[in-house]
Design an enzyme around this catalytic site. Structure first.
Site, short mmCIF file in Angstrom:
data_model
loop_
_atom_site.label_atom_id
_atom_site.label_comp_id
_atom_site.label_asym_id
_atom_site.label_seq_id
_atom_site.Cartn_x
_atom_site.Cartn_y
_atom_site.Cartn_z
N ASN A 84 41.61 71.23 74.76
CA ASN A 84 40.49 71.97 75.34
C ASN A 84 39.46 72.23 74.25
OD1 ASN A 84 38.76 73.74 76.62
ND2 ASN A 84 40.23 75.45 76.70
N LYS A 100 36.66 73.56 74.50
CA LYS A 100 35.89 74.78 74.79
C LYS A 100 34.39 74.51 74.58
CE LYS A 100 39.84 77.47 73.31
NZ LYS A 100 40.40 78.81 73.31
N HIS A 154 41.43 79.03 83.45
CA HIS A 154 41.66 79.31 82.02
C HIS A 154 41.38 80.79 81.76
CE1 HIS A 154 41.09 79.36 77.68
NE2 HIS A 154 41.83 78.27 77.66
N GLU A 171 39.86 82.33 79.55
CA GLU A 171 38.47 82.69 79.19
C GLU A 171 37.59 82.72 80.43
OE1 GLU A 171 38.12 79.83 76.04
OE2 GLU A 171 39.64 80.95 74.94
N GLU A 231 49.77 80.30 79.34
CA GLU A 231 49.03 80.64 78.13
C GLU A 231 48.93 82.16 78.00
OE1 GLU A 231 46.25 77.33 76.82
OE2 GLU A 231 45.21 78.30 78.47
N GLY A 233 43.74 81.47 70.65
CA GLY A 233 42.70 81.59 69.64
C GLY A 233 42.94 82.70 68.63
N SER A 290 47.52 78.95 70.36
CA SER A 290 47.62 78.74 68.90
C SER A 290 48.65 77.69 68.52
CB SER A 290 47.90 80.07 68.19
OG SER A 290 46.84 80.98 68.42
C1 PEP Z 1 43.27 77.18 74.97
O1 PEP Z 1 42.06 77.15 74.84
O2 PEP Z 1 43.78 76.93 76.07
C2 PEP Z 1 44.10 77.53 73.82
C3 PEP Z 1 45.39 77.58 73.94
O3 PEP Z 1 43.44 77.78 72.63
P1 PEP Z 1 44.11 77.88 71.15
O4 PEP Z 1 45.00 76.68 70.99
O5 PEP Z 1 42.93 77.85 70.21
O6 PEP Z 1 44.87 79.15 71.10
#
Ligand code: PEP
Length: 254
Positions: free
Chosen positions: A10, A12, A96, A98, A168, A174, A214
């Protein structure tokens, strides 16, 4: 039937047109003929077409990061599923964290977006997960169950054949905080059990579950080893092709 692993990147709201093209080419170079693990990248909307062109004919697929609830019309700034498909993308992220927390997508909106994606044949990655305060309050399972029920209840399994679910935990996205393999496995087993309640055991045994939060090359192996983790949704670490490819390679081939 063993589940084919699947790793998503992703991107983003990162990259510009040139950087997106370069990153796609670098991913192609490392993973374009990868067998045994599906790979999907999720660039920003304006780069869907150039990225699908860069990845044409290789095994890496392309998806969008969001989709509108509606099919067309006066919805300034929104991007419909058919538009995404017409760019050659085949996947879409739904719900997601976000989108849920920054843009206020409710469970009801997420359910509508899932239906909109399915209506045009896009393959959905449905994202679920609890916040830090919800985990600390012991609500992880209740939150994840509510998100799954809201999105999936009443849908026919034959429309959901391509469904992937990404667990997640919001506190791990992040932040550099990664769930331990045991923490992730515990919730993944719960997700699979909830899917069995909603859509039947056979469907639940076949559906692919990703962990996100992460993930990096150096913490992926322990997560890969968990029986209910079928891959990852990777944010930050997917912006660097070699690190992203190393996450895919960290899986011990069966
Ligand atoms: C994501 O954007 O779904 C995500 C898991 O981000 P990160 O790997 O940066 O934590």
């Amino acid at each position: 039937m063993p589940r084919t692993p699947i790793v998503g990147g992703n991107w983003k709201m990162n990259t510009d047109l040139a950087q997106a093209g370069t990153l796609a080419a670098e991913v192609r170079h490392r993973l374009g003929s990868q067998r045994g693990c599906d790979v999907v990248v999720f660039p920003p909307f304006p780069f869907l077409r150039p990225v699908t062109e860069r990845l044409d004919g290789c095994r890496v697929e392309v998806g969008a990061q969001d989709v509108a609830t509606e099919a067309k019309g006066a919805f300034t700034g929104a991007v419909a599923g058919a538009m995404i498909a017409s760019c050659g993308a085949s996947w879409v992220l739904i719900g997601h964290s976000e989108r849920r927390s920054v843009f206020g997508d409710s469970d009801a909106v997420v359910a509508k977006k899932l239906s909109a994606a399915l209506a045009v044949g896009l393959k959905p990655v449905l994202c679920v997960g609890e916040s830090r305060s919800e985990r600390e309050a012991g609500q992880t399972f209740a939150v994840v169950r509510r998100q799954l029920e809201s999105a999936l209840a009443g849908l026919a399994t034959d429309t959901l054949r391509a469904l992937v679910i990404a667990y997640e935990p919001v506190w791990a996205i992040g932040t550099g905080l990664v769930a331990t393999p045991a923490q992730a496995q515990e919730v993944h087993a719960f997700v699979r059990g909830t899917v069995a309640d909603l859509l039947g055991r056979a469907f639940a045994d076949a559906v692919r579950l990703q962990y996100g939060g992460s993930v990096k090359a150096d913490n992926a192996a322990g997560l890969w080893a968990q029986p209910d983790i079928d891959g990852f949704l990777v944010g930050g670490a997917s912006l660097e092709a070699e690190g992203f490819a190393a996450i895919v390679r960290a899986r011990r081939a069966d």
